[in-house]
Design a protein around this motif. Structure first.
Motif, PDB file in Angstrom:
ATOM      1  N   VAL A   1      -1.719  -9.875  13.103  1.00 24.46           N
ATOM      2  CA  VAL A   1      -2.395  -9.984  11.666  1.00 24.46           C
ATOM      3  C   VAL A   1      -1.972  -9.009  11.233  1.00 24.46           C
ATOM      4  CG1 VAL A   1      -4.524 -11.275  11.763  1.00 24.46           C
ATOM      5  CG2 VAL A   1      -5.266  -9.204  12.333  1.00 24.46           C
ATOM      6  N   GLU A   2      -1.875  -8.816   9.975  1.00 21.48           N
ATOM      7  CA  GLU A   2      -1.742  -7.438   8.878  1.00 21.48           C
ATOM      8  C   GLU A   2      -3.030  -7.671   7.940  1.00 21.48           C
ATOM      9  OE1 GLU A   2       1.360  -5.653   5.830  1.00 21.48           O
ATOM     10  OE2 GLU A   2       1.564  -7.691   6.188  1.00 21.48           O
ATOM     11  N   VAL A   3      -3.598  -6.319   7.976  1.00 20.32           N
ATOM     12  CA  VAL A   3      -4.799  -5.806   7.441  1.00 20.32           C
ATOM     13  C   VAL A   3      -4.274  -4.894   5.846  1.00 20.32           C
ATOM     14  CG1 VAL A   3      -6.898  -4.403   7.865  1.00 20.32           C
ATOM     15  CG2 VAL A   3      -6.019  -5.349   8.924  1.00 20.32           C
ATOM     16  N   PRO A   4      -4.651  -5.457   5.185  1.00 18.63           N
ATOM     17  CA  PRO A   4      -3.997  -4.879   3.874  1.00 18.63           C
ATOM     18  C   PRO A   4      -4.841  -3.357   3.731  1.00 18.63           C
ATOM     19  CG  PRO A   4      -5.928  -6.626   3.216  1.00 18.63           C
ATOM     20  CD  PRO A   4      -5.769  -6.742   5.218  1.00 18.63           C
ATOM     21  N   GLU A   5      -4.374  -2.568   3.406  1.00 18.01           N
ATOM     22  CA  GLU A   5      -4.745  -0.695   3.257  1.00 18.01           C
ATOM     23  C   GLU A   5      -6.293  -0.799   2.918  1.00 18.01           C
ATOM     24  OE1 GLU A   5      -3.004   3.960   2.978  1.00 18.01           O
ATOM     25  OE2 GLU A   5      -1.952   1.628   1.738  1.00 18.01           O
ATOM     26  N   ASP A   6      -7.091  -0.095   2.693  1.00 13.98           N
ATOM     27  CA  ASP A   6      -8.440   0.486   1.645  1.00 13.98           C
ATOM     28  C   ASP A   6      -7.448   0.669   0.489  1.00 13.98           C
ATOM     29  OD1 ASP A   6     -10.435   2.297   1.490  1.00 13.98           O
ATOM     30  OD2 ASP A   6     -11.112   0.628   1.794  1.00 13.98           O
ATOM     31  N   PRO A   7      -8.158  -0.014  -0.727  1.00 15.76           N
ATOM     32  CA  PRO A   7      -7.967   0.640  -1.859  1.00 15.76           C
ATOM     33  C   PRO A   7      -8.407   2.368  -2.340  1.00 15.76           C
ATOM     34  CG  PRO A   7      -9.018  -1.408  -1.811  1.00 15.76           C
ATOM     35  CD  PRO A   7      -9.408  -0.558  -0.551  1.00 15.76           C
ATOM     36  N   LEU A   8      -8.900   3.196  -1.736  1.00 16.32           N
ATOM     37  CA  LEU A   8      -9.330   4.485  -1.412  1.00 16.32           C
ATOM     38  C   LEU A   8      -8.327   4.677  -0.953  1.00 16.32           C
ATOM     39  CD1 LEU A   8     -10.799   6.705  -2.962  1.00 16.32           C
ATOM     40  CD2 LEU A   8     -11.939   6.247  -0.781  1.00 16.32           C
ATOM     41  N   LYS A   9      -7.891   4.541   0.482  1.00 15.86           N
ATOM     42  CA  LYS A   9      -6.551   5.393   1.292  1.00 15.86           C
ATOM     43  C   LYS A   9      -5.335   4.863   0.900  1.00 15.86           C
ATOM     44  CE  LYS A   9      -9.388   5.366   5.618  1.00 15.86           C
ATOM     45  NZ  LYS A   9      -8.765   4.079   7.044  1.00 15.86           N
ATOM     46  N   ALA A  10      -5.499   4.362   0.098  1.00 14.91           N
ATOM     47  CA  ALA A  10      -3.975   3.894  -0.905  1.00 14.91           C
ATOM     48  C   ALA A  10      -4.236   4.498  -2.118  1.00 14.91           C
ATOM     49  CB  ALA A  10      -4.270   2.222  -1.084  1.00 14.91           C
ATOM     50  N   ALA A  11      -4.767   4.673  -2.793  1.00 14.17           N
ATOM     51  CA  ALA A  11      -4.440   5.411  -3.900  1.00 14.17           C
ATOM     52  C   ALA A  11      -4.553   7.371  -3.570  1.00 14.17           C
ATOM     53  CB  ALA A  11      -5.976   5.014  -4.752  1.00 14.17           C
ATOM     54  N   ILE A  12      -5.335   7.900  -2.226  1.00 16.28           N
ATOM     55  CA  ILE A  12      -5.316   8.944  -2.078  1.00 16.28           C
ATOM     56  C   ILE A  12      -3.511   8.995  -1.338  1.00 16.28           C
ATOM     57  CG2 ILE A  12      -5.641  10.528  -0.341  1.00 16.28           C
ATOM     58  CD1 ILE A  12      -8.208   9.584  -0.313  1.00 16.28           C
ATOM     59  N   ARG A  13      -2.981   7.615  -0.449  1.00 19.66           N
ATOM     60  CA  ARG A  13      -2.236   8.242  -0.043  1.00 19.66           C
ATOM     61  C   ARG A  13      -0.632   8.779  -0.889  1.00 19.66           C
ATOM     62  NH1 ARG A  13       1.742   4.601   0.281  1.00 19.66           N
ATOM     63  NH2 ARG A  13       0.611   2.901   0.287  1.00 19.66           N
ATOM     64  N   ARG A  14      -0.582   7.569  -1.658  1.00 18.53           N
ATOM     65  CA  ARG A  14      -0.337   7.267  -3.465  1.00 18.53           C
ATOM     66  C   ARG A  14      -0.236   9.060  -3.924  1.00 18.53           C
ATOM     67  NH1 ARG A  14      -1.484   2.429  -4.267  1.00 18.53           N
ATOM     68  NH2 ARG A  14      -3.292   3.120  -6.081  1.00 18.53           N
ATOM     69  N   ARG A  15      -1.186   8.982  -4.492  1.00 19.44           N
ATOM     70  CA  ARG A  15      -1.237  10.948  -4.858  1.00 19.44           C
ATOM     71  C   ARG A  15      -0.936  11.860  -4.109  1.00 19.44           C
ATOM     72  NH1 ARG A  15       0.289  13.822  -8.524  1.00 19.44           N
ATOM     73  NH2 ARG A  15      -1.368  15.762  -8.619  1.00 19.44           N
ATOM     74  N   LEU A  16      -1.297  11.908  -2.784  1.00 16.90           N
ATOM     75  CA  LEU A  16      -0.111  13.361  -1.841  1.00 16.90           C
ATOM     76  C   LEU A  16       1.369  13.296  -1.766  1.00 16.90           C
ATOM     77  CD1 LEU A  16      -2.359  12.275   1.067  1.00 16.90           C
ATOM     78  CD2 LEU A  16      -2.498  14.584  -0.585  1.00 16.90           C
ATOM     79  N   ALA A  17       1.468  11.565  -2.045  1.00 15.98           N
ATOM     80  CA  ALA A  17       2.976  11.548  -2.446  1.00 15.98           C
ATOM     81  C   ALA A  17       3.497  11.649  -2.769  1.00 15.98           C
ATOM     82  CB  ALA A  17       3.650   9.664  -1.678  1.00 15.98           C
ATOM     83  N   GLU A  18       3.170  11.353  -4.733  1.00 15.12           N
ATOM     84  CA  GLU A  18       3.621  12.507  -5.838  1.00 15.12           C
ATOM     85  C   GLU A  18       3.729  13.703  -5.994  1.00 15.12           C
ATOM     86  OE1 GLU A  18       1.117  10.287  -8.480  1.00 15.12           O
ATOM     87  OE2 GLU A  18       1.393   8.473  -7.809  1.00 15.12           O
ATOM     88  N   ALA A  19       2.027  14.348  -4.772  1.00 13.63           N
ATOM     89  CA  ALA A  19       2.037  15.746  -5.210  1.00 13.63           C
ATOM     90  C   ALA A  19       3.390  16.380  -4.186  1.00 13.63           C
ATOM     91  CB  ALA A  19       0.975  15.948  -4.547  1.00 13.63           C
TER      92      ALA A  19
END
Length: 116
Positions: free
Chosen positions: A91-109
């Motif tokens: 089964v695939e578990v979706p990423e937690d929205p807060l963790k996803a937002a933090i991961r995206r922001r870190l990647a942008e930085a």
């Protein structure tokens, strides 16, 4: 007899007793699946996607789960609080929205730093 479940994207596999809910198996594996309704098929927050190569790793969807998911069932969506592990499954578990937002922001930085 044991049933085996693999959680993606963590790629973590554990053995459980047949009939164990995906939610309970996830807790035992240390995988976080969000829920608000206490396992009553009421909130859709624990939705996971069945990625098993065969269709016999999870129990058939009961009426409450079928009503809640509707057409999403055909796309492999299941409710972790309702689906039971009966064989070998993935089964695939979706990423937690807060963790996803933090991961995206870190990647942008990181991208911004690389530009300098």
């Amino acid at each position: 007899m044991k049933a085996e479940i693999t959680f993606l994207p963590d790629n973590k596999t554990i053995s459980v007793a047949p009939g164990t809910t995906v939610m309970d198996a996830a807790r035992r594996a240390g995988i976080a699946i969000r829920s608000r309704c206490g396992g009553k098929a009421g909130c859709l927050m624990c939705k996971v996607t069945d990625r098993s190569p065969s269709a016999d790793g999870l129990s058939p969807a009961a009426e409450a789960e079928r009503r809640k998911l509707g057409g999403l069932l055909a796309e492999g969506a299941r409710l972790a609080c309702q689906a039971r592990v009966v064989g070998e499954t993935v089964v695939e578990v979706p990423e937690d929205p807060l963790k996803a937002a933090i991961r995206r922001r870190l990647a942008e930085a990181q991208q911004e730093d690389e530009l300098w």
